[in-house]
Motif scaffolding. Structure first.
Motif, PDB file in Angstrom:
ATOM      1  N   GLY A  94      54.045   6.555 -23.670  1.00  0.00           N
ATOM      2  CA  GLY A  94      54.868   6.507 -24.666  1.00  0.00           C
ATOM      3  C   GLY A  94      56.189   6.146 -24.087  1.00  0.00           C
ATOM      4  O   GLY A  94      57.209   5.853 -24.516  1.00  0.00           O
ATOM      5  N   GLN A  95      56.418   6.104 -22.734  1.00  0.00           N
ATOM      6  CA  GLN A  95      57.480   6.116 -21.805  1.00  0.00           C
ATOM      7  C   GLN A  95      58.114   4.693 -22.027  1.00  0.00           C
ATOM      8  O   GLN A  95      59.371   4.580 -21.940  1.00  0.00           O
ATOM      9  CB  GLN A  95      57.243   6.427 -20.513  1.00  0.00           C
ATOM     10  CG  GLN A  95      57.017   7.819 -20.255  1.00  0.00           C
ATOM     11  CD  GLN A  95      56.731   8.212 -18.690  1.00  0.00           C
ATOM     12  OE1 GLN A  95      57.540   7.517 -17.770  1.00  0.00           O
ATOM     13  NE2 GLN A  95      56.170   9.024 -18.370  1.00  0.00           N
ATOM     14  N   TYR A  96      57.313   3.437 -22.210  1.00  0.00           N
ATOM     15  CA  TYR A  96      57.838   2.305 -22.515  1.00  0.00           C
ATOM     16  C   TYR A  96      57.948   1.597 -23.773  1.00  0.00           C
ATOM     17  O   TYR A  96      56.820   1.769 -24.631  1.00  0.00           O
ATOM     18  CB  TYR A  96      57.325   1.226 -21.152  1.00  0.00           C
ATOM     19  CG  TYR A  96      57.408   1.674 -19.754  1.00  0.00           C
ATOM     20  CD1 TYR A  96      58.291   2.511 -19.329  1.00  0.00           C
ATOM     21  CD2 TYR A  96      56.523   1.343 -18.946  1.00  0.00           C
ATOM     22  CE1 TYR A  96      58.521   2.894 -18.249  1.00  0.00           C
ATOM     23  CE2 TYR A  96      56.466   1.610 -17.537  1.00  0.00           C
ATOM     24  CZ  TYR A  96      57.529   2.528 -17.077  1.00  0.00           C
ATOM     25  OH  TYR A  96      57.682   2.755 -15.886  1.00  0.00           O
ATOM     26  N   ILE A  97      58.676   0.779 -23.958  1.00  0.00           N
ATOM     27  CA  ILE A  97      58.587  -0.049 -25.206  1.00  0.00           C
ATOM     28  C   ILE A  97      58.044  -1.528 -24.763  1.00  0.00           C
ATOM     29  O   ILE A  97      58.732  -1.862 -23.832  1.00  0.00           O
ATOM     30  CB  ILE A  97      60.150   0.036 -25.776  1.00  0.00           C
ATOM     31  CG1 ILE A  97      60.374   1.195 -26.301  1.00  0.00           C
ATOM     32  CG2 ILE A  97      60.004  -1.190 -27.048  1.00  0.00           C
ATOM     33  CD1 ILE A  97      61.819   1.395 -26.774  1.00  0.00           C
ATOM     34  N   TYR A  98      57.175  -2.063 -25.460  1.00  0.00           N
ATOM     35  CA  TYR A  98      57.240  -3.506 -25.207  1.00  0.00           C
ATOM     36  C   TYR A  98      57.625  -4.290 -26.622  1.00  0.00           C
ATOM     37  O   TYR A  98      57.201  -3.902 -27.740  1.00  0.00           O
ATOM     38  CB  TYR A  98      55.790  -3.930 -24.690  1.00  0.00           C
ATOM     39  CG  TYR A  98      54.706  -3.812 -25.778  1.00  0.00           C
ATOM     40  CD1 TYR A  98      54.278  -4.939 -25.983  1.00  0.00           C
ATOM     41  CD2 TYR A  98      53.999  -2.649 -25.758  1.00  0.00           C
ATOM     42  CE1 TYR A  98      53.012  -4.725 -27.313  1.00  0.00           C
ATOM     43  CE2 TYR A  98      52.736  -2.744 -26.896  1.00  0.00           C
ATOM     44  CZ  TYR A  98      52.383  -3.843 -27.310  1.00  0.00           C
ATOM     45  OH  TYR A  98      51.266  -3.827 -28.030  1.00  0.00           O
ATOM     46  N   CYS A 102      61.827   4.035 -22.895  1.00  0.00           N
ATOM     47  CA  CYS A 102      61.827   4.073 -24.333  1.00  0.00           C
ATOM     48  C   CYS A 102      62.888   5.269 -24.331  1.00  0.00           C
ATOM     49  O   CYS A 102      62.638   6.278 -23.896  1.00  0.00           O
ATOM     50  CB  CYS A 102      60.547   4.460 -25.075  1.00  0.00           C
ATOM     51  SG  CYS A 102      60.980   4.997 -26.805  1.00  0.00           S
ATOM     52  N   PHE A 103      64.129   5.037 -25.081  1.00  0.00           N
ATOM     53  CA  PHE A 103      65.282   6.127 -25.084  1.00  0.00           C
ATOM     54  C   PHE A 103      64.569   7.350 -26.032  1.00  0.00           C
ATOM     55  O   PHE A 103      64.946   8.356 -25.799  1.00  0.00           O
ATOM     56  CB  PHE A 103      66.576   5.571 -25.483  1.00  0.00           C
ATOM     57  CG  PHE A 103      67.694   6.575 -25.293  1.00  0.00           C
ATOM     58  CD1 PHE A 103      67.908   7.077 -24.315  1.00  0.00           C
ATOM     59  CD2 PHE A 103      68.504   6.660 -26.635  1.00  0.00           C
ATOM     60  CE1 PHE A 103      68.810   8.301 -24.001  1.00  0.00           C
ATOM     61  CE2 PHE A 103      69.539   7.721 -26.287  1.00  0.00           C
ATOM     62  CZ  PHE A 103      69.760   8.411 -25.184  1.00  0.00           C
ATOM     63  N   ARG A 117      65.638   1.642 -28.188  1.00  0.00           N
ATOM     64  CA  ARG A 117      64.616   2.148 -28.975  1.00  0.00           C
ATOM     65  C   ARG A 117      64.020   1.049 -29.506  1.00  0.00           C
ATOM     66  O   ARG A 117      64.478  -0.013 -29.721  1.00  0.00           O
ATOM     67  CB  ARG A 117      65.442   3.106 -29.983  1.00  0.00           C
ATOM     68  CG  ARG A 117      66.064   4.299 -29.254  1.00  0.00           C
ATOM     69  CD  ARG A 117      67.102   4.781 -30.287  1.00  0.00           C
ATOM     70  NE  ARG A 117      68.111   3.671 -30.559  1.00  0.00           N
ATOM     71  CZ  ARG A 117      68.797   4.234 -31.812  1.00  0.00           C
ATOM     72  NH1 ARG A 117      68.854   5.353 -32.229  1.00  0.00           N
ATOM     73  NH2 ARG A 117      69.809   3.153 -32.241  1.00  0.00           N
ATOM     74  N   ALA A 118      62.835   1.411 -30.090  1.00  0.00           N
ATOM     75  CA  ALA A 118      62.061   0.206 -30.686  1.00  0.00           C
ATOM     76  C   ALA A 118      62.930  -0.550 -31.781  1.00  0.00           C
ATOM     77  O   ALA A 118      62.679  -1.672 -32.051  1.00  0.00           O
ATOM     78  CB  ALA A 118      60.657   0.823 -31.360  1.00  0.00           C
ATOM     79  N   ASP A 119      63.336   0.187 -32.758  1.00  0.00           N
ATOM     80  CA  ASP A 119      64.123  -0.542 -33.724  1.00  0.00           C
ATOM     81  C   ASP A 119      65.497  -1.315 -33.130  1.00  0.00           C
ATOM     82  O   ASP A 119      66.009  -1.887 -33.994  1.00  0.00           O
ATOM     83  CB  ASP A 119      64.912   0.662 -34.865  1.00  0.00           C
ATOM     84  CG  ASP A 119      65.291   1.788 -34.308  1.00  0.00           C
ATOM     85  OD1 ASP A 119      64.879   2.192 -33.363  1.00  0.00           O
ATOM     86  OD2 ASP A 119      66.073   2.413 -34.728  1.00  0.00           O
ATOM     87  N   ASP A 120      65.897  -1.018 -31.961  1.00  0.00           N
ATOM     88  CA  ASP A 120      66.697  -1.790 -31.291  1.00  0.00           C
ATOM     89  C   ASP A 120      66.546  -3.413 -31.555  1.00  0.00           C
ATOM     90  O   ASP A 120      67.062  -4.468 -31.473  1.00  0.00           O
ATOM     91  CB  ASP A 120      67.320  -1.583 -30.225  1.00  0.00           C
ATOM     92  CG  ASP A 120      68.151  -0.201 -30.019  1.00  0.00           C
ATOM     93  OD1 ASP A 120      68.777   0.089 -31.036  1.00  0.00           O
ATOM     94  OD2 ASP A 120      67.914   0.424 -29.019  1.00  0.00           O
ATOM     95  N   PHE A 121      64.939  -3.691 -31.066  1.00  0.00           N
ATOM     96  CA  PHE A 121      64.464  -4.684 -31.013  1.00  0.00           C
ATOM     97  C   PHE A 121      64.067  -5.509 -32.372  1.00  0.00           C
ATOM     98  O   PHE A 121      64.241  -6.902 -32.482  1.00  0.00           O
ATOM     99  CB  PHE A 121      63.252  -4.955 -30.050  1.00  0.00           C
ATOM    100  CG  PHE A 121      63.607  -4.622 -28.660  1.00  0.00           C
ATOM    101  CD1 PHE A 121      64.309  -5.687 -27.770  1.00  0.00           C
ATOM    102  CD2 PHE A 121      63.380  -3.196 -28.219  1.00  0.00           C
ATOM    103  CE1 PHE A 121      64.386  -5.313 -26.539  1.00  0.00           C
ATOM    104  CE2 PHE A 121      63.596  -3.043 -26.798  1.00  0.00           C
ATOM    105  CZ  PHE A 121      64.310  -4.068 -26.016  1.00  0.00           C
ATOM    106  N   GLU A 122      63.917  -4.574 -33.390  1.00  0.00           N
ATOM    107  CA  GLU A 122      63.654  -5.162 -34.642  1.00  0.00           C
ATOM    108  C   GLU A 122      64.999  -5.814 -35.187  1.00  0.00           C
ATOM    109  O   GLU A 122      65.252  -6.580 -36.054  1.00  0.00           O
ATOM    110  CB  GLU A 122      63.428  -3.954 -35.462  1.00  0.00           C
ATOM    111  CG  GLU A 122      61.869  -3.616 -35.257  1.00  0.00           C
ATOM    112  CD  GLU A 122      61.439  -2.173 -36.131  1.00  0.00           C
ATOM    113  OE1 GLU A 122      62.329  -1.748 -36.691  1.00  0.00           O
ATOM    114  OE2 GLU A 122      60.606  -1.636 -35.764  1.00  0.00           O
TER     115      GLU A 122
END
Length: 352
Positions: A216-220, A174-175, A196-201
């Motif tokens: 919090g270090q990773y996004i899934y 997670c950047f 970032r999470a919104d990149d996948f959105e």
């Protein structure tokens, strides 16, 4: 494109285990120039040269020796189980096969693809993913792959087309966590992309589940592959990525701590440890050694610095009384305290 940060002549490898100091010091170096694409919003290393990297059996990123990391794997496996039960799963970039083995043990019908795989499983194709592999799945797992590929959207389109849709589980660093925690040691050459999470959105029209893992270090994200889209076509502009002005303040703070005359070492001979050591050496400070519980790394040397990697007992005997131990990841702090005992002064660098 706006430039966020520039680091020159950093080691290109973060998890390669070198057999000699000379080989470690001769590790290729490259530049990291992070920019944000104004259309997609993606952050990437504009100076990345894939020809500098070659993954082989000396690449050691196994973290399964840690109970803390095994707990993280169990959490990720539970997400997969919620969405991929009774589906034929293909893990792209399965590495040494640890997560694949966990899926099989949980009863999933799972297969893997990875050119660096070292085992003997007939469920793994030792190859780069592509149409020629003939691999098809109703569900795709892609853990810590997208940050390593120069064109992540193109890879996802190829996966979608090869599998004619289906679901995908993606896990990446997670950047936003890196920026928020001023994790200067988390900017690596091996990572071409920072998400970032919104990149996948912006990437997917249909997301079934998303969140953060590992403190919090990773996004899934679990998404429908047939909802993949060009993020540049999303009407709302991407969120601007900004590096905090004091992002690198922790480098000077850690260097000052390490200069006080007490013996010091780092605990964690992986990506964070390589970059932490690189930055300290650039400021005239060299830790005595690196400590790691992974037997495959013990007796090897860190890329760029040539710092030796020792098992905990050997390192603590060599360091003597009351050493300073820089802990590369605070997720492991209590586990490290339990192993290293009460004598050292433990410093979690992601909170310094």
């Amino acid at each position: 494109m706006s430039e966020l940060v520039r680091l020159e002549a950093i080691p290109v490898y973060q998890n390669k285990a070198f057999g000699s100091i000379a080989d470690a010091l001769a590790c290729p170096r490259g530049d990291l120039v992070l920019v944000q694409d104004p259309g997609s919003g993606f952050v990437r290393n504009q100076a990345y040269e894939p020809s500098l990297l070659a993954y082989d059996d000396t690449y050691q990123n196994e973290q399964g020796n840690s109970g803390v990391f095994r707990a993280h794997v169990a959490t990720a496996l539970a997400v997969v189980g919620r969405h991929f039960d009774r589906k034929r799963i293909v893990e792209i970039g399965c590495g040494k096969g640890q997560f694949l083995a966990a899926m099989l043990a949980a009863g999933h019908d799972a297969y893997g693809v990875d050119p660096a795989y070292e085992g003997e499983s007939d469920r793994v194709i030792r190859s780069e993913f592509g149409p020629a592999t003939g691999v098809r799945g109703e569900a795709i797992v892609m853990r810590h792959v997208l940050e390593h590929v120069p064109a992540p959207a193109e890879l996802l389109r190829a996966v979608r087309d090869a599998n004619e849709g289906g679901l995908i589980y993606i896990e990446v660093p997670c950047f936003d966590w890196i920026l928020r925690r001023h994790a200067w040691f988390d900017l690596f050459y091996e990572h071409v992309n920072y998400f970032r999470a919104d990149d996948f959105e912006r990437l997917f029209g249909t997301i079934l589940e998303a969140g953060h893992l590992f403190g919090g270090q990773y996004i899934y994200v679990v998404a429908a592959l047939d909802s993949l889209r060009d993020p540049a076509t999303v009407p709302a502009p991407p969120r601007e990525a900004k590096l905090p002005p004091d992002f690198f303040a922790g480098v000077a703070a850690c260097a000052a701590i390490a200069r006080d005359g007490r013996p010091c070492a780092i605990w964690g001979a992986a990506a964070k440890g390589v970059m932490f050591t690189h930055h300290l050496i650039a400021r005239g400070v060299r830790p005595a050694c690196a400590i790691d519980i992974n037997p495959a790394k013990q007796g090897t040397y860190l890329a760029g610095s040539g710092l030796g990697v020792l098992p905990p007992g050997d390192a603590l005997r060599r360091l003597g009384a009351q050493p300073r131990i820089f802990v590369m990841n605070s997720n492991y702090l209590e586990e490290i305290r339990a192993t290293g005992g009460a004598d050292p002064d433990y410093i979690a660098v992601d909170t310094t």
